[in-house]
Design a protein around this motif. Structure first.
Motif, mmCIF file in Angstrom:
data_model
loop_
_atom_site.group_PDB
_atom_site.id
_atom_site.type_symbol
_atom_site.label_atom_id
_atom_site.label_comp_id
_atom_site.label_asym_id
_atom_site.label_seq_id
_atom_site.Cartn_x
_atom_site.Cartn_y
_atom_site.Cartn_z
ATOM 1 N N ARG A 158 0.827 -1.207 0.000
ATOM 2 C CA ARG A 158 0.000 0.000 0.000
ATOM 3 C C ARG A 158 0.859 1.254 0.000
ATOM 4 O O ARG A 158 0.442 2.301 -0.492
ATOM 5 C CB ARG A 158 -0.951 -0.006 1.202
ATOM 6 N N LEU A 159 2.039 1.127 0.600
ATOM 7 C CA LEU A 159 2.990 2.255 0.598
ATOM 8 C C LEU A 159 3.770 2.337 -0.712
ATOM 9 O O LEU A 159 4.549 3.285 -0.898
ATOM 10 C CB LEU A 159 3.977 2.103 1.763
ATOM 11 N N GLY A 160 3.576 1.360 -1.576
ATOM 12 C CA GLY A 160 4.322 1.332 -2.825
ATOM 13 C C GLY A 160 5.770 0.922 -2.637
ATOM 14 O O GLY A 160 6.628 1.242 -3.475
ATOM 15 N N ARG A 161 6.039 0.172 -1.568
ATOM 16 C CA ARG A 161 7.408 -0.246 -1.270
ATOM 17 C C ARG A 161 7.501 -1.781 -1.268
ATOM 18 O O ARG A 161 6.502 -2.467 -1.004
ATOM 19 C CB ARG A 161 7.869 0.289 0.087
ATOM 20 N N PRO A 162 8.658 -2.338 -1.561
ATOM 21 C CA PRO A 162 8.804 -3.795 -1.605
ATOM 22 C C PRO A 162 8.857 -4.414 -0.203
ATOM 23 O O PRO A 162 9.319 -3.784 0.754
ATOM 24 C CB PRO A 162 10.131 -3.986 -2.339
ATOM 25 N N ALA A 163 8.380 -5.665 -0.098
ATOM 26 C CA ALA A 163 8.431 -6.396 1.168
ATOM 27 C C ALA A 163 9.678 -7.273 1.258
ATOM 28 O O ALA A 163 10.102 -7.641 2.361
ATOM 29 C CB ALA A 163 7.185 -7.256 1.326
ATOM 30 N N LYS A 164 10.260 -7.592 0.124
ATOM 31 C CA LYS A 164 11.402 -8.503 0.100
ATOM 32 C C LYS A 164 12.564 -8.048 0.989
ATOM 33 O O LYS A 164 13.208 -8.894 1.639
ATOM 34 C CB LYS A 164 11.874 -8.688 -1.341
ATOM 35 N N PRO A 165 12.890 -6.748 1.067
ATOM 36 C CA PRO A 165 14.023 -6.336 1.914
ATOM 37 C C PRO A 165 13.888 -6.777 3.370
ATOM 38 O O PRO A 165 14.901 -7.067 4.021
ATOM 39 C CB PRO A 165 14.020 -4.812 1.788
ATOM 40 N N THR A 166 12.663 -6.843 3.878
ATOM 41 C CA THR A 166 12.494 -7.290 5.265
ATOM 42 C C THR A 166 12.913 -8.745 5.417
ATOM 43 O O THR A 166 13.584 -9.114 6.385
ATOM 44 C CB THR A 166 11.027 -7.122 5.708
ATOM 45 N N GLY A 167 12.537 -9.592 4.473
ATOM 46 C CA GLY A 167 12.973 -10.986 4.503
ATOM 47 C C GLY A 167 14.484 -11.101 4.408
ATOM 48 O O GLY A 167 15.098 -11.961 5.069
ATOM 49 N N GLU A 168 15.098 -10.238 3.624
ATOM 50 C CA GLU A 168 16.556 -10.253 3.509
ATOM 51 C C GLU A 168 17.214 -9.858 4.825
ATOM 52 O O GLU A 168 18.249 -10.428 5.209
ATOM 53 C CB GLU A 168 16.990 -9.310 2.381
ATOM 54 N N LEU A 169 16.617 -8.911 5.536
ATOM 55 C CA LEU A 169 17.147 -8.506 6.844
ATOM 56 C C LEU A 169 17.071 -9.660 7.843
ATOM 57 O O LEU A 169 18.049 -9.944 8.556
ATOM 58 C CB LEU A 169 16.364 -7.301 7.376
ATOM 59 N N LEU A 170 15.948 -10.335 7.887
ATOM 60 C CA LEU A 170 15.793 -11.452 8.827
ATOM 61 C C LEU A 170 16.808 -12.550 8.550
ATOM 62 O O LEU A 170 17.437 -13.082 9.465
ATOM 63 C CB LEU A 170 14.376 -12.016 8.750
ATOM 64 N N LEU A 171 16.972 -12.885 7.287
ATOM 65 C CA LEU A 171 17.914 -13.942 6.938
ATOM 66 C C LEU A 171 19.351 -13.518 7.208
ATOM 67 O O LEU A 171 20.190 -14.321 7.617
ATOM 68 C CB LEU A 171 17.743 -14.327 5.471
ATOM 69 N N ARG A 172 19.633 -12.237 7.023
ATOM 70 C CA ARG A 172 20.976 -11.720 7.299
ATOM 71 C C ARG A 172 21.308 -11.860 8.789
ATOM 72 O O ARG A 172 22.442 -12.180 9.159
ATOM 73 C CB ARG A 172 21.063 -10.247 6.886
ATOM 74 N N ILE A 173 20.316 -11.649 9.632
ATOM 75 C CA ILE A 173 20.540 -11.721 11.081
ATOM 76 C C ILE A 173 20.633 -13.165 11.561
ATOM 77 O O ILE A 173 21.528 -13.529 12.323
ATOM 78 C CB ILE A 173 19.416 -10.991 11.836
ATOM 79 N N THR A 174 19.700 -13.983 11.091
ATOM 80 C CA THR A 174 19.598 -15.330 11.654
ATOM 81 C C THR A 174 20.401 -16.372 10.897
ATOM 82 O O THR A 174 20.714 -17.423 11.446
ATOM 83 C CB THR A 174 18.131 -15.800 11.648
#
Length: 376
Positions: free
Chosen positions: A301-317
């Motif tokens: 709805r904000l016109g922004r991608p959701a994929k970066p959040t998944g990349e952040l989680l995987l980067r941390i864990t």
């Protein structure tokens, strides 16, 4: 020491001290003899103290080397103890129902069977019943009560992690801008409170009553505002669905039942599990999936991608799925990244923060902190 059952009832004087008898009305021990006739006669000094029908005699718990008996037709506490093996064998041979309905042999199997059935029932309630109950009860919890719970958890978290709310002016301004955009897109009102806590732990969580927190350690791991925005949207999803309250009801009830199963009838473990729910914000797999879906929708709805959040989680864990409370006991980070990538849409909206605002947010904890300033 036995007498033939076919002999006349008083053909012999019963031997003394053949057994010990308690009449069930006093604590007196009586050294008695046993006479076998149509019934078992318990004799003391030629006087018959009691006569027990063989069909009513039952075995009672006893130490090794002793045959302890009771009788259905005698007082409940009446007991007969026989230590002479020959006499005990003779008596056992005459009592056809000695072990019927007693906690021995078959009785032990029955007790074990019922115990296993009770344990299975408790496990079934924990796995299936309590989540349903929590779903039904959560909407009935007053918002004021939930806010009070959140306030208690708020102070506990700051004490446990020795964390304070970061309020560097430029960073706070950027954080307010980011949270406001996400909150409005999520359809939540201004009662939502949020803040950044000074802690190196890469963490984010929602508390009952409308509070979300971001640890500075998570900001340090992030490469851009979209990564953090998705995490904040995920936590706002937990707030909108009241997942913290639902988890508190579920986990508190679970621990109480587990306490009953293992003997903690005081329910003290329920307080431990309830506190854990508030402090770690641990949600069910279903709740996490729903919050992920909520975050994906908000970002789109904000016109922004959701994929970066998944990349952040995987980067941390990494691929171990450890280190961040919002993924603990939930879908693996690589699975979440795969979902966010699969459901993602091209981002055509403007950046949520300018490059300068993003730098300010990254350094929000560099200045002084005010432990009471957290409302957005």
């Amino acid at each position: 020491m036995t007498m033939d059952s076919d002999a006349p009832e008083n053909s012999k004087t019963p031997p003394a001290n053949a057994a010990t008898y308690f009449d069930g009305t006093s604590s007196r021990r009586r050294a008695v003899a046993l006479r076998f006739s149509d019934r078992l006669e318990i004799v003391e000094h030629e006087q018959v103290l009691a006569a027990w029908d063989y069909a009513d005699i039952r075995r009672a718990d006893s130490p090794s080397g002793t045959l302890r008996l009771g009788c259905l037709g005698a007082p409940a506490l009446a007991r007969l103890e026989v230590r002479d093996h020959a006499l005990a064998a003779e008596l056992i041979s005459r009592c056809a129902k000695l072990d019927e309905n007693t906690p021995g042999r078959r009785g032990v199997a029955v007790i074990v069977g019922w115990s296993l059935a009770a344990a299975v029932s408790i496990v079934a309630v924990v796995l299936f019943g309590l989540p349903l109950i929590a779903d039904r009860l959560t909407p009935l919890v007053p918002a004021a009560f939930e806010r009070r719970l959140g306030e208690v958890a708020d102070s506990q978290i700051k004490t446990m992690f020795n964390a304070k709310v970061c309020d560097n002016a430029a960073g706070q301004k950027a954080f307010v801008k980011l949270v406001t955009s996400i909150r409005e897109s999520a359809g939540l009102d201004t009662s939502v409170q949020s803040g950044v806590l000074s802690s190196p732990i890469p963490n984010a969580f929602a508390l009952p009553g409308g509070k979300i927190y971001l640890f500075d350690g998570l900001l340090a791991k992030a490469d851009n505002a979209d990564e953090i925005a998705g995490v904040l949207a995920h936590e706002l999803g937990h707030l909108k669905h009241r997942d913290s309250m639902r988890g508190l009801i579920r986990d508190g009830s679970t621990s109480f039942l587990i306490g009953l199963l293992f003997g903690d009838i005081t329910g003290s473990s329920a307080l431990i599990f309830g506190s854990r729910t508030l402090v770690t914000s641990s949600h069910s797999r279903e709740a996490e999936n729903n919050a992920d879906g909520f975050a994906i929708d908000v970002m789109h709805r904000l016109g922004r991608p959701a994929k970066p959040t998944g990349e952040l989680l995987l980067r941390i864990t990494g691929k171990e799925g450890k280190g961040l409370s919002i993924i603990a006991s939930h879908p693996l980070s690589e699975d979440r990244l795969a979902r966010m990538s699969r459901e993602d849409k091209p981002g055509g909206g403007p950046p949520l923060l300018t490059s300068g605002e993003w730098r300010s947010l990254k350094s929000i904890c560099d200045g002084k902190s005010d432990p009471n300033k957290a409302k957005i």
